[in-house]
Design a protein around this motif. Structure first.
Motif, PDB file in Angstrom:
ATOM      1  N   HIS A 234      13.580  -2.782   7.008  1.00 45.89           N
ATOM      2  CA  HIS A 234      12.530  -2.056   6.141  1.00 45.89           C
ATOM      3  C   HIS A 234      12.283  -0.819   6.814  1.00 45.89           C
ATOM      4  O   HIS A 234      12.700  -0.587   7.866  1.00 45.89           O
ATOM      5  CB  HIS A 234      11.228  -2.868   6.018  1.00 45.89           C
ATOM      6  CG  HIS A 234      10.566  -3.430   7.074  1.00 45.89           C
ATOM      7  ND1 HIS A 234      11.187  -4.194   8.267  1.00 45.89           N
ATOM      8  CD2 HIS A 234       9.510  -2.940   7.617  1.00 45.89           C
ATOM      9  CE1 HIS A 234      10.382  -4.328   9.019  1.00 45.89           C
ATOM     10  NE2 HIS A 234       9.225  -3.725   8.940  1.00 45.89           N
ATOM     11  N   CYS A 235      11.740   0.149   5.907  1.00 46.96           N
ATOM     12  CA  CYS A 235      11.577   1.398   6.279  1.00 46.96           C
ATOM     13  C   CYS A 235      10.215   1.939   5.646  1.00 46.96           C
ATOM     14  O   CYS A 235      10.065   1.562   4.414  1.00 46.96           O
ATOM     15  CB  CYS A 235      12.627   2.381   5.963  1.00 46.96           C
ATOM     16  SG  CYS A 235      12.424   4.092   6.483  1.00 46.96           S
TER      17      CYS A 235
ATOM     18  N   SER B  83       9.326  -9.634   7.609  1.00 48.19           N
ATOM     19  CA  SER B  83       9.432  -8.285   8.499  1.00 48.19           C
ATOM     20  C   SER B  83      10.700  -7.980   9.432  1.00 48.19           C
ATOM     21  O   SER B  83      10.781  -7.076  10.095  1.00 48.19           O
ATOM     22  CB  SER B  83       8.024  -7.998   9.249  1.00 48.19           C
ATOM     23  OG  SER B  83       7.944  -8.947  10.116  1.00 48.19           O
TER      24      SER B  83
ATOM     25  N   CYS C 264      16.288   6.988   3.403  1.00 42.59           N
ATOM     26  CA  CYS C 264      16.006   5.695   3.031  1.00 42.59           C
ATOM     27  C   CYS C 264      17.157   5.139   2.162  1.00 42.59           C
ATOM     28  O   CYS C 264      17.487   4.086   2.074  1.00 42.59           O
ATOM     29  CB  CYS C 264      14.621   5.651   2.256  1.00 42.59           C
ATOM     30  SG  CYS C 264      13.325   5.976   3.380  1.00 42.59           S
TER      31      CYS C 264
ATOM     32  N   TYR D   3      11.081 -11.122   0.190  1.00 43.54           N
ATOM     33  CA  TYR D   3       9.887 -10.421  -0.217  1.00 43.54           C
ATOM     34  C   TYR D   3       9.315 -11.018  -1.559  1.00 43.54           C
ATOM     35  O   TYR D   3      10.191 -11.662  -2.368  1.00 43.54           O
ATOM     36  CB  TYR D   3       9.937  -8.881  -0.265  1.00 43.54           C
ATOM     37  CG  TYR D   3      10.637  -8.705  -1.842  1.00 43.54           C
ATOM     38  CD1 TYR D   3      10.083  -8.078  -2.557  1.00 43.54           C
ATOM     39  CD2 TYR D   3      12.022  -8.624  -1.603  1.00 43.54           C
ATOM     40  CE1 TYR D   3      10.826  -7.829  -3.937  1.00 43.54           C
ATOM     41  CE2 TYR D   3      12.787  -8.066  -2.515  1.00 43.54           C
ATOM     42  CZ  TYR D   3      11.997  -7.864  -3.952  1.00 43.54           C
ATOM     43  OH  TYR D   3      12.795  -7.264  -5.094  1.00 43.54           O
TER      44      TYR D   3
ATOM     45  N   THR E 164       7.050   1.861   0.552  1.00 42.39           N
ATOM     46  CA  THR E 164       8.021   0.701   1.821  1.00 42.39           C
ATOM     47  C   THR E 164       9.195   0.714   0.993  1.00 42.39           C
ATOM     48  O   THR E 164       9.452   0.334  -0.304  1.00 42.39           O
ATOM     49  CB  THR E 164       7.228  -0.730   1.720  1.00 42.39           C
ATOM     50  OG1 THR E 164       5.978  -0.180   2.349  1.00 42.39           O
ATOM     51  CG2 THR E 164       8.203  -1.451   2.430  1.00 42.39           C
ATOM     52  N   TRP E 165      10.571   0.511   1.726  1.00 44.06           N
ATOM     53  CA  TRP E 165      11.759   0.405   1.408  1.00 44.06           C
ATOM     54  C   TRP E 165      12.301  -1.257   1.926  1.00 44.06           C
ATOM     55  O   TRP E 165      11.791  -1.429   3.241  1.00 44.06           O
ATOM     56  CB  TRP E 165      12.850   1.579   1.568  1.00 44.06           C
ATOM     57  CG  TRP E 165      12.553   2.866   0.804  1.00 44.06           C
ATOM     58  CD1 TRP E 165      11.556   3.647   0.853  1.00 44.06           C
ATOM     59  CD2 TRP E 165      13.374   3.400  -0.177  1.00 44.06           C
ATOM     60  NE1 TRP E 165      11.512   4.625   0.166  1.00 44.06           N
ATOM     61  CE2 TRP E 165      12.888   4.501  -0.401  1.00 44.06           C
ATOM     62  CE3 TRP E 165      14.694   2.791  -0.430  1.00 44.06           C
ATOM     63  CZ2 TRP E 165      13.643   5.351  -1.431  1.00 44.06           C
ATOM     64  CZ3 TRP E 165      15.329   3.597  -1.352  1.00 44.06           C
ATOM     65  CH2 TRP E 165      14.794   4.831  -2.074  1.00 44.06           C
ATOM     66  N   TYR E 166      13.007  -1.841   1.343  1.00 44.26           N
ATOM     67  CA  TYR E 166      13.494  -3.206   1.918  1.00 44.26           C
ATOM     68  C   TYR E 166      14.873  -3.420   1.524  1.00 44.26           C
ATOM     69  O   TYR E 166      15.428  -3.181   0.410  1.00 44.26           O
ATOM     70  CB  TYR E 166      12.364  -4.182   1.372  1.00 44.26           C
ATOM     71  CG  TYR E 166      12.597  -5.520   2.121  1.00 44.26           C
ATOM     72  CD1 TYR E 166      11.719  -5.731   3.432  1.00 44.26           C
ATOM     73  CD2 TYR E 166      13.307  -6.524   1.830  1.00 44.26           C
ATOM     74  CE1 TYR E 166      11.907  -6.663   4.034  1.00 44.26           C
ATOM     75  CE2 TYR E 166      13.355  -7.740   2.255  1.00 44.26           C
ATOM     76  CZ  TYR E 166      12.634  -7.861   3.768  1.00 44.26           C
ATOM     77  OH  TYR E 166      12.655  -9.126   4.119  1.00 44.26           O
TER      78      TYR E 166
ATOM     79  N   TYR F 220       6.436  -9.963   2.546  1.00 41.16           N
ATOM     80  CA  TYR F 220       7.671  -9.630   3.066  1.00 41.16           C
ATOM     81  C   TYR F 220       8.000 -10.207   4.581  1.00 41.16           C
ATOM     82  O   TYR F 220       7.128 -10.246   5.477  1.00 41.16           O
ATOM     83  CB  TYR F 220       8.103  -8.510   2.757  1.00 41.16           C
ATOM     84  CG  TYR F 220       7.521  -7.348   3.585  1.00 41.16           C
ATOM     85  CD1 TYR F 220       8.303  -6.635   4.791  1.00 41.16           C
ATOM     86  CD2 TYR F 220       6.275  -6.722   3.387  1.00 41.16           C
ATOM     87  CE1 TYR F 220       7.361  -5.743   5.499  1.00 41.16           C
ATOM     88  CE2 TYR F 220       5.579  -5.813   4.078  1.00 41.16           C
ATOM     89  CZ  TYR F 220       6.262  -5.504   5.394  1.00 41.16           C
ATOM     90  OH  TYR F 220       5.448  -4.399   6.126  1.00 41.16           O
TER      91      TYR F 220
ATOM     92  N   TRP G 101      14.549   3.109   9.716  1.00 39.54           N
ATOM     93  CA  TRP G 101      14.778   1.747   9.213  1.00 39.54           C
ATOM     94  C   TRP G 101      14.628   0.849  10.673  1.00 39.54           C
ATOM     95  O   TRP G 101      15.125   1.161  11.557  1.00 39.54           O
ATOM     96  CB  TRP G 101      16.284   1.798   8.816  1.00 39.54           C
ATOM     97  CG  TRP G 101      16.244   2.163   7.316  1.00 39.54           C
ATOM     98  CD1 TRP G 101      16.544   3.324   6.816  1.00 39.54           C
ATOM     99  CD2 TRP G 101      16.037   1.329   6.311  1.00 39.54           C
ATOM    100  NE1 TRP G 101      16.523   3.498   5.465  1.00 39.54           N
ATOM    101  CE2 TRP G 101      16.230   2.299   5.055  1.00 39.54           C
ATOM    102  CE3 TRP G 101      15.677  -0.193   5.983  1.00 39.54           C
ATOM    103  CZ2 TRP G 101      15.951   1.590   3.761  1.00 39.54           C
ATOM    104  CZ3 TRP G 101      15.511  -0.507   4.644  1.00 39.54           C
ATOM    105  CH2 TRP G 101      15.438   0.218   3.532  1.00 39.54           C
TER     106      TRP G 101
END
Length: 278
Positions: free
Chosen positions: A230-231, A226, A205, A19, A160-162, A224, A115
């Motif tokens: 991710h969540c 994909s 998360c 990302y 967004t979480w990654y 990012y 997720w």
């Protein structure tokens, strides 16, 4: 000093971490116009799809109800055009207007997407290891022309979480066996207090291995990979209007051919899964 300045290290950061955030690349005048359009799009999304909807997509389908000029101006923004050419190459563009969506905050209560990895999540878990599925993913996983997804924040957005680096491996590590339909995902019930549910979603998360929360300031453009983990975790009291799109490769018919082939593979995999259930 300008709000945004391209740095060559962004290229390595994107391909190694999965990302990159182009900070403050949207000018305030465009943000102003986008907010007017996005607020109307959010209201339309609620009216058409209910108060818990999280998106309106694709935006051109609603051209009779919305003024999309601000989104067209976003597609033509010289700073973004130049940045993506330097980051990805001249054959890429930073948007896909015909498929562009707008991510919005749920109106009634918070919500957690779960997720997942794009592409993989589209196939029922019991048949993700089928030979045809694996062969298709093997050919696409490390292709740089695919899986370049965009979140561009019109309002501040920390939804967004990654997991940095997870895009570079197909193998899942311990604790990563999850998806959007799993029982471990927090479930909303009318007798649950909003604050308690919000905490449960946050824990879902934050406890995922390697998880990092992405904090976008209004005017930030996040690109990012994909197919990395991710969540999405959405708060009902925090306004959200984020352009959800793809950074598109325009150097031939490869992407459209891949999508057509992948659609066939998914359909066959789902048929095999349903056949196992009968």
């Amino acid at each position: 000093m300008p709000f945004f300045e391209f740095q060559d290290q962004m290229i390595n950061h994107y391909w190694s971490s999965g990302y990159v955030v182009l900070r403050q690349i949207l000018p305030g005048t465009l943000l102003r116009d986008l907010r007017v359009a996005a607020d109307k799009a959010r209201a339309l999304a609620y009216r058409l799809n209910g108060p818990q909807t999280q998106r309106l997509q694709p935006l051109p389908d609603y051209a009779d109800d919305l003024d999309l000029q601000a989104f067209r101006d976003y597609c033509e923004l010289p700073e973004l055009v130049d940045a993506i050419h330097r980051l990805m190459g001249p054959e890429y563009r930073h948007h896909n207007f015909e498929r562009m969506g707008l991510l919005v905050d749920p109106e009634d209560h918070s919500w957690n997407q779960g997720w997942h990895r794009d592409a993989v999540v589209e196939v029922p878990h019991p048949v993700q290891t089928d030979n045809e599925v694996q062969a298709t993913l093997e050919g696409a996983w490390h292709d740089r022309r695919l899986f370049n997804q965009v979140n561009c924040a019109i309002y501040n957005d920390s939804s967004t979480w990654y997991v940095p680096g997870s895009h570079a491996r197909r193998q899942d590590l311990p604790g990563e066996k999850q998806s959007i339909g799993f029982s471990s995902l927090p479930q909303w019930h009318d007798d649950v207090a909003e604050a308690e549910f919000e905490q449960a979603c946050y824990q879902h998360c934050a406890t995922f291995p390697g998880a990092q929360q992405m904090h976008l300031i209004a005017g930030d453009y996040m690109l990012y990979r994909s197919h990395g983990w991710h969540c999405g975790n959405y708060l009902s009291y925090q306004p959200r209007a984020t352009i959800h799109d793809g950074c598109v490769y325009g150097g031939g018919d490869f992407v459209s051919e891949y999508r057509e082939n992948w659609a066939h593979v998914k359909q066959q995999a789902k048929a095999r899964y349903e056949g196992r259930l009968t």
